[in-house]
Design a protein around this motif. Structure first.
Motif, PDB file in Angstrom:
ATOM      1  N   MET A  32       0.840  -1.209   0.000  1.00 62.31           N
ATOM      2  CA  MET A  32       0.000   0.000   0.000  1.00 62.31           C
ATOM      3  C   MET A  32       0.864   1.244   0.000  1.00 62.31           C
ATOM      4  N   ASN A  33       0.497   2.227  -0.796  1.00 58.06           N
ATOM      5  CA  ASN A  33       1.136   3.523  -0.739  1.00 58.06           C
ATOM      6  C   ASN A  33       0.669   4.203   0.543  1.00 58.06           C
ATOM      7  N   GLU A  34       1.589   4.372   1.482  1.00 62.58           N
ATOM      8  CA  GLU A  34       1.200   4.866   2.801  1.00 62.58           C
ATOM      9  C   GLU A  34       0.781   6.325   2.780  1.00 62.58           C
ATOM     10  N   GLU A  35       0.946   6.973   1.606  1.00 59.44           N
ATOM     11  CA  GLU A  35       0.520   8.363   1.499  1.00 59.44           C
ATOM     12  C   GLU A  35      -0.996   8.478   1.514  1.00 59.44           C
ATOM     13  N   PHE A  36      -1.682   7.374   1.139  1.00 60.26           N
ATOM     14  CA  PHE A  36      -3.137   7.422   0.983  1.00 60.26           C
ATOM     15  C   PHE A  36      -3.841   6.507   1.989  1.00 60.26           C
ATOM     16  N   ASP A  37      -5.013   6.953   2.433  1.00 60.96           N
ATOM     17  CA  ASP A  37      -5.819   6.141   3.342  1.00 60.96           C
ATOM     18  C   ASP A  37      -6.671   5.129   2.593  1.00 60.96           C
ATOM     19  N   GLY A  38      -6.853   5.365   1.306  1.00 62.01           N
ATOM     20  CA  GLY A  38      -7.548   4.415   0.453  1.00 62.01           C
ATOM     21  C   GLY A  38      -7.106   4.604  -0.981  1.00 62.01           C
ATOM     22  N   GLU A  39      -6.930   3.496  -1.707  1.00 62.85           N
ATOM     23  CA  GLU A  39      -6.417   3.603  -3.083  1.00 62.85           C
ATOM     24  C   GLU A  39      -7.050   2.517  -3.948  1.00 62.85           C
ATOM     25  N   VAL A  40      -7.421   2.926  -5.173  1.00 61.32           N
ATOM     26  CA  VAL A  40      -7.984   1.985  -6.149  1.00 61.32           C
ATOM     27  C   VAL A  40      -7.203   2.098  -7.441  1.00 61.32           C
ATOM     28  N   LYS A  41      -6.886   0.948  -8.028  1.00 58.90           N
ATOM     29  CA  LYS A  41      -6.339   0.916  -9.382  1.00 58.90           C
ATOM     30  C   LYS A  41      -7.178  -0.076 -10.181  1.00 58.90           C
ATOM     31  N   LEU A  42      -7.874   0.453 -11.189  1.00 61.27           N
ATOM     32  CA  LEU A  42      -8.810  -0.364 -11.960  1.00 61.27           C
ATOM     33  C   LEU A  42      -8.557  -0.111 -13.441  1.00 61.27           C
ATOM     34  N   SER A  43      -8.247  -1.179 -14.169  1.00 60.90           N
ATOM     35  CA  SER A  43      -7.982  -1.006 -15.599  1.00 60.90           C
ATOM     36  C   SER A  43      -8.754  -2.047 -16.404  1.00 60.90           C
ATOM     37  N   PHE A  44      -9.010  -1.703 -17.674  1.00 61.61           N
ATOM     38  CA  PHE A  44      -9.782  -2.583 -18.559  1.00 61.61           C
ATOM     39  C   PHE A  44      -9.038  -2.749 -19.878  1.00 61.61           C
ATOM     40  N   ILE A  45      -9.139  -3.932 -20.441  1.00 60.30           N
ATOM     41  CA  ILE A  45      -8.555  -4.228 -21.747  1.00 60.30           C
ATOM     42  C   ILE A  45      -9.605  -4.924 -22.611  1.00 60.30           C
ATOM     43  N   SER A  46      -9.314  -5.004 -23.905  1.00 53.79           N
ATOM     44  CA  SER A  46     -10.180  -5.731 -24.827  1.00 53.79           C
ATOM     45  C   SER A  46      -9.612  -7.136 -25.036  1.00 53.79           C
ATOM     46  N   ARG A  47     -10.488  -8.135 -24.860  1.00 56.66           N
ATOM     47  CA  ARG A  47     -10.055  -9.522 -25.047  1.00 56.66           C
ATOM     48  C   ARG A  47     -11.149 -10.265 -25.824  1.00 56.66           C
ATOM     49  N   ASP A  48     -10.803 -10.773 -26.983  1.00 55.64           N
ATOM     50  CA  ASP A  48     -11.762 -11.497 -27.838  1.00 55.64           C
ATOM     51  C   ASP A  48     -13.012 -10.659 -28.118  1.00 55.64           C
ATOM     52  N   GLY A  49     -12.800  -9.357 -28.314  1.00 54.26           N
ATOM     53  CA  GLY A  49     -13.899  -8.474 -28.662  1.00 54.26           C
ATOM     54  C   GLY A  49     -14.733  -8.003 -27.492  1.00 54.26           C
ATOM     55  N   LYS A  50     -14.380  -8.410 -26.272  1.00 55.31           N
ATOM     56  CA  LYS A  50     -15.126  -7.971 -25.090  1.00 55.31           C
ATOM     57  C   LYS A  50     -14.195  -7.220 -24.135  1.00 55.31           C
ATOM     58  N   THR A  51     -14.784  -6.295 -23.390  1.00 56.87           N
ATOM     59  CA  THR A  51     -14.012  -5.577 -22.385  1.00 56.87           C
ATOM     60  C   THR A  51     -13.970  -6.388 -21.096  1.00 56.87           C
ATOM     61  N   VAL A  52     -12.776  -6.530 -20.545  1.00 59.24           N
ATOM     62  CA  VAL A  52     -12.620  -7.249 -19.285  1.00 59.24           C
ATOM     63  C   VAL A  52     -11.706  -6.445 -18.369  1.00 59.24           C
ATOM     64  N   ALA A  53     -11.892  -6.625 -17.072  1.00 54.97           N
ATOM     65  CA  ALA A  53     -11.032  -5.948 -16.105  1.00 54.97           C
ATOM     66  C   ALA A  53      -9.677  -6.629 -16.051  1.00 54.97           C
ATOM     67  N   LYS A  54      -8.615  -5.842 -16.035  1.00 53.73           N
ATOM     68  CA  LYS A  54      -7.267  -6.380 -15.927  1.00 53.73           C
ATOM     69  C   LYS A  54      -6.739  -6.206 -14.497  1.00 53.73           C
ATOM     70  N   ASP A  55      -6.679  -4.984 -14.027  1.00 57.60           N
ATOM     71  CA  ASP A  55      -6.235  -4.708 -12.655  1.00 57.60           C
ATOM     72  C   ASP A  55      -7.439  -4.324 -11.813  1.00 57.60           C
ATOM     73  N   THR A  56      -7.583  -4.949 -10.670  1.00 56.44           N
ATOM     74  CA  THR A  56      -8.650  -4.593  -9.731  1.00 56.44           C
ATOM     75  C   THR A  56      -8.036  -4.431  -8.341  1.00 56.44           C
ATOM     76  N   TYR A  57      -7.046  -3.579  -8.259  1.00 57.71           N
ATOM     77  CA  TYR A  57      -6.300  -3.394  -7.009  1.00 57.71           C
ATOM     78  C   TYR A  57      -7.016  -2.387  -6.109  1.00 57.71           C
ATOM     79  N   HIS A  58      -7.105  -2.712  -4.836  1.00 49.25           N
ATOM     80  CA  HIS A  58      -7.626  -1.750  -3.866  1.00 49.25           C
ATOM     81  C   HIS A  58      -6.964  -2.000  -2.528  1.00 49.25           C
ATOM     82  N   THR A  59      -6.846  -0.938  -1.753  1.00 54.12           N
ATOM     83  CA  THR A  59      -6.205  -1.087  -0.451  1.00 54.12           C
ATOM     84  C   THR A  59      -6.718  -0.010   0.497  1.00 54.12           C
ATOM     85  N   GLY A  60      -6.384  -0.147   1.764  1.00 52.10           N
ATOM     86  CA  GLY A  60      -6.844   0.810   2.761  1.00 52.10           C
ATOM     87  C   GLY A  60      -8.347   0.804   2.903  1.00 52.10           C
TER      88      GLY A  60
END
Length: 282
Positions: free
Chosen positions: A1-29
């Motif tokens: 966890m980045n201690e600078e933040f009390d809560g953090e989200v990292k959420l990313s999406f990519i295209s796979r076989d013509g559909k959008t899917v989540a790649k990163d679903t990181y959360h902390t704090g």
């Protein structure tokens, strides 16, 4: 966890076989993410959640969201950003960094901010879009409850949104209010209303003709809320409304959003299936 933040989200999406899917679903704090909610067909749909029921003095939050090229995702918050008292005058902050790839679409239906008595808060939304990307972004500000039932008792709130396309700034909005020194109910501020909401749409097909169509539709809706629709200098439009009731503002705002999705983007109307919020000063 980045201690600078009390809560953090990292959420990313990519295209796979013509559909959008989540790649990163990181959360902390204090920040959490829902699982994908399968009510929007092939479009991934997630809730951003803050545990604890609200922000307290001095807390810092970071949300980092990205969509790869040719993707489409829908995000919403579980509840408004409740900001509680900051008796020591220490700022509470949330920073959203959003990147949307070429020919991609992000719909981010963020609930409004509700600052309580003595709240001191800044929120920054920094959005970078690639060519052909589309965006719907909502925000708002509602006066929170206080023991004496008087509105606008927070200290200072600033909500800043910057949108760039291919690194060129096209939209820069900074709502900064300080009820301790400003007469919030007067002309130029809340004009005797309690609740403000906005819907920013970035779409390169925006035009005066489209604005006329949207105004004609919105004029057919019976409401006490006051609103306006403006064309940006390029690539988009902004819908703003003020009212006495947060519930009524949401009803009108969703009429606008669903008309746009259904008639302009040819998408089905959306229902986020969220409980309406009662903890507001109406």
């Amino acid at each position: 966890m980045n201690e600078e933040f009390d809560g953090e989200v990292k959420l990313s999406f990519i295209s796979r076989d013509g559909k959008t899917v989540a790649k990163d679903t990181y959360h902390t704090g204090n920040s959490r993410l829902s699982g994908n909610i399968p009510t929007t067909g092939d479009i991934p749909y997630y809730f951003l959640i803050t545990t604890g029921g609200g922000y307290v003095e001095g807390e810092k939050y970071l949300q980092n969201i990205s969509l790869d090229d040719n993707t489409h995702a829908i995000l919403t918050t579980q509840a408004p950003n409740y900001v509680y008292k900051c008796e020591n005058n220490i700022l509470t902050t949330q920073d959203d960094i959003i990147n949307v790839g070429k020919n991609s679409t992000l719909e981010f239906y963020a609930d409004e901010t509700i600052p309580y008595r003595y709240a001191y808060y800044r929120q920054t939304n920094k959005v970078n879009l690639k060519k052909g990307a589309r965006l719907i972004l909502t925000d708002g500000l509602t006066s929170g409850w206080s023991p004496d039932e008087k509105p606008f008792q927070y200290r200072e709130v600033g909500i800043k949104t910057e949108v760039s396309i291919e690194d060129k700034l096209i939209y820069n909005d900074f709502l900064l209010v300080n009820p301790e020194i400003e007469k919030m109910r007067e002309l130029g501020f809340f004009e005797d209303k309690n609740t403000f909401n906005s819907v920013l749409i970035i779409d390169e097909n925006s035009s005066e003709e489209l604005i006329d169509e949207l105004r004609k539709y919105m004029d057919s809706i019976d409401t006490d809320a006051i609103y306006g629709i403006s064309l940006l200098e390029s690539n988009g439009l902004i819908f703003r409304l003020m009212g006495d009731s947060a519930h009524e503002n949401r009803r009108v705002m969703w009429k606008f959003i669903n008309y746009y999705r259904e008639n302009i983007w040819k998408e089905a109307p959306i229902n986020l299936r969220k409980n309406d919020h009662l903890e507001v000063h109406n």
